[in-house]
Motif scaffolding. Sequence first.
Motif, PDB file in Angstrom:
ATOM      1  N   GLU A 165       1.639  -7.690   5.731  1.00  0.00           N
ATOM      2  CA  GLU A 165       1.578  -7.851   4.279  1.00  0.00           C
ATOM      3  C   GLU A 165       0.565  -8.933   3.934  1.00  0.00           C
ATOM      4  O   GLU A 165       0.301  -9.834   4.730  1.00  0.00           O
ATOM      5  CB  GLU A 165       2.951  -8.206   3.706  1.00  0.00           C
ATOM      6  CG  GLU A 165       3.515  -9.531   4.185  1.00  0.00           C
ATOM      7  CD  GLU A 165       4.854  -9.862   3.556  1.00  0.00           C
ATOM      8  OE1 GLU A 165       5.182  -9.263   2.528  1.00  0.00           O
ATOM      9  OE2 GLU A 165       5.556 -10.734   4.095  1.00  0.00           O
ATOM     10  N   PHE A 166      -0.006  -8.829   2.730  1.00  0.00           N
ATOM     11  CA  PHE A 166      -0.904  -9.877   2.260  1.00  0.00           C
ATOM     12  C   PHE A 166      -0.091 -11.077   1.786  1.00  0.00           C
ATOM     13  O   PHE A 166       1.113 -10.970   1.518  1.00  0.00           O
ATOM     14  CB  PHE A 166      -1.786  -9.351   1.125  1.00  0.00           C
ATOM     15  CG  PHE A 166      -2.923  -8.483   1.590  1.00  0.00           C
ATOM     16  CD1 PHE A 166      -3.890  -8.983   2.448  1.00  0.00           C
ATOM     17  CD2 PHE A 166      -3.037  -7.163   1.171  1.00  0.00           C
ATOM     18  CE1 PHE A 166      -4.947  -8.197   2.878  1.00  0.00           C
ATOM     19  CE2 PHE A 166      -4.084  -6.364   1.594  1.00  0.00           C
ATOM     20  CZ  PHE A 166      -5.045  -6.881   2.454  1.00  0.00           C
ATOM     21  N   ASP A 167      -0.761 -12.211   1.712  1.00  0.00           N
ATOM     22  CA  ASP A 167      -0.150 -13.464   1.270  1.00  0.00           C
ATOM     23  C   ASP A 167       0.711 -13.221   0.027  1.00  0.00           C
ATOM     24  O   ASP A 167       0.199 -12.879  -1.044  1.00  0.00           O
ATOM     25  CB  ASP A 167      -1.259 -14.471   0.954  1.00  0.00           C
ATOM     26  CG  ASP A 167      -0.727 -15.847   0.599  1.00  0.00           C
ATOM     27  OD1 ASP A 167       0.486 -15.972   0.362  1.00  0.00           O
ATOM     28  OD2 ASP A 167      -1.527 -16.790   0.577  1.00  0.00           O
ATOM     29  N   PRO A 168       2.025 -13.363   0.146  1.00  0.00           N
ATOM     30  CA  PRO A 168       2.900 -13.052  -0.992  1.00  0.00           C
ATOM     31  C   PRO A 168       2.832 -14.091  -2.111  1.00  0.00           C
ATOM     32  O   PRO A 168       3.308 -13.828  -3.219  1.00  0.00           O
ATOM     33  CB  PRO A 168       4.295 -13.023  -0.357  1.00  0.00           C
ATOM     34  CG  PRO A 168       4.191 -13.928   0.830  1.00  0.00           C
ATOM     35  CD  PRO A 168       2.795 -13.762   1.339  1.00  0.00           C
ATOM     36  N   GLU A 169       2.236 -15.247  -1.850  1.00  0.00           N
ATOM     37  CA  GLU A 169       2.194 -16.318  -2.845  1.00  0.00           C
ATOM     38  C   GLU A 169       0.883 -16.381  -3.604  1.00  0.00           C
ATOM     39  O   GLU A 169       0.766 -17.131  -4.568  1.00  0.00           O
ATOM     40  CB  GLU A 169       2.472 -17.663  -2.162  1.00  0.00           C
ATOM     41  CG  GLU A 169       3.860 -17.743  -1.522  1.00  0.00           C
ATOM     42  CD  GLU A 169       4.111 -19.090  -0.875  1.00  0.00           C
ATOM     43  OE1 GLU A 169       3.181 -19.929  -0.877  1.00  0.00           O
ATOM     44  OE2 GLU A 169       5.231 -19.298  -0.358  1.00  0.00           O
ATOM     45  N   ASP A 170      -0.119 -15.627  -3.150  1.00  0.00           N
ATOM     46  CA  ASP A 170      -1.428 -15.645  -3.815  1.00  0.00           C
ATOM     47  C   ASP A 170      -1.924 -14.213  -3.939  1.00  0.00           C
ATOM     48  O   ASP A 170      -2.371 -13.613  -2.963  1.00  0.00           O
ATOM     49  CB  ASP A 170      -2.407 -16.497  -3.012  1.00  0.00           C
ATOM     50  CG  ASP A 170      -3.761 -16.635  -3.711  1.00  0.00           C
ATOM     51  OD1 ASP A 170      -3.968 -15.983  -4.760  1.00  0.00           O
ATOM     52  OD2 ASP A 170      -4.611 -17.383  -3.193  1.00  0.00           O
ATOM     53  N   GLU A 171      -1.871 -13.673  -5.137  1.00  0.00           N
ATOM     54  CA  GLU A 171      -2.224 -12.268  -5.349  1.00  0.00           C
ATOM     55  C   GLU A 171      -3.712 -11.991  -5.193  1.00  0.00           C
ATOM     56  O   GLU A 171      -4.132 -10.835  -5.169  1.00  0.00           O
ATOM     57  CB  GLU A 171      -1.761 -11.814  -6.726  1.00  0.00           C
ATOM     58  CG  GLU A 171      -2.416 -12.552  -7.863  1.00  0.00           C
ATOM     59  CD  GLU A 171      -1.929 -12.075  -9.207  1.00  0.00           C
ATOM     60  OE1 GLU A 171      -2.576 -12.425 -10.235  1.00  0.00           O
ATOM     61  OE2 GLU A 171      -0.905 -11.352  -9.252  1.00  0.00           O
TER      62      GLU A 171
END
Length: 341
Positions: A132-138
């Motif tokens: 998954e991509f960084d969940p805190e920075d879209e």
Amino acid sequence: MNIKSYRDIYIFIEHHEDKLHDASLELLGEAVRLKENRTNLGYSVIAVILGAPGEEALKELGYRGADQIINIHHESLHSYSTEVYTTLLDELIRTDKPDIFLVPATVLGRDLAPRLAARCDTGLTADATKLEFDPEDEHSSLLYVTRPAFGGNLFGTIINETKRPQMTTIRPGVMDALPIDEHRLFTIEKREVQPETIRDSVRILEVLPKDHMAIDIAKADIIISGGRGVGNNFHVLRECADMIGAEVAGSRAAVDEGRIDKEFQVGQTGKTVKPKVYIACGISGAVQHMAGMEKSDYIIAINKDPDAPIFGSSNIGLVGDVLEILPLLTQEIRSYRERPF
């Protein structure tokens, strides 16, 4: 290293005689899901395939989700060579600068990926189960890669903040391939290469194909799997399996005890399976084993211990001796088939 100059998601495609490896198609599907979960990056999904595959195989990659197919083209590349493949893919990475490079954790992929990562001077996360991509920075393309550690007793999430490409191998059977969509638009680029100019200290004399009749439990619809509780009685499982068209597998404990061959092991250190029905016989349900079969459509567990962890994940749980229960099931199936209709 200018990380911002790297972009897109690349997938190494393994194939044999125009048949695309299922694990590569699974990674292709996962790459599409990553792209769709972060559309603001504007990334493309790019499949990389070596050799001289047929046009239908190349088109299938497009139908399965690739926006672009790069064919590193030469007839001699039909046989895998560690040095040649590593050199050609290293050149591709230096030229194209992919942000993410995914490799299936097959026998070939496990040989190729670490050598390629070392050649590119980047990190490699092996045997991933979740991406998954960084969940805190879209707006971030930082890939969060989750993999089991310490024999599957815990899971760790690994990121590579300073090197590119972000490389990882993913176990076959963990992700899902996308269905064919013949209306998709994509491009095919063939890049002619001269592998004979690459110095290779290994010379392939002969390739011995695996018996085409060999069983692959990862493709089975029904699996009857035995653990330590079955002991030296796997013939009971095989007799039932023959009645319902199932394949027989085993846990690591059964393999370690020599009850069944390693190629039929299910679990973290074996194969990941997703059958329609999984019958666990005498298997306690350790985390390591569950990681290999938890995506089964329907799980039936038979165990003497009413507190066995396997019951927490099963659709049906039978508390009792598998050596008493399974023969009864076999007899009932046999009787049903012999009834006149």
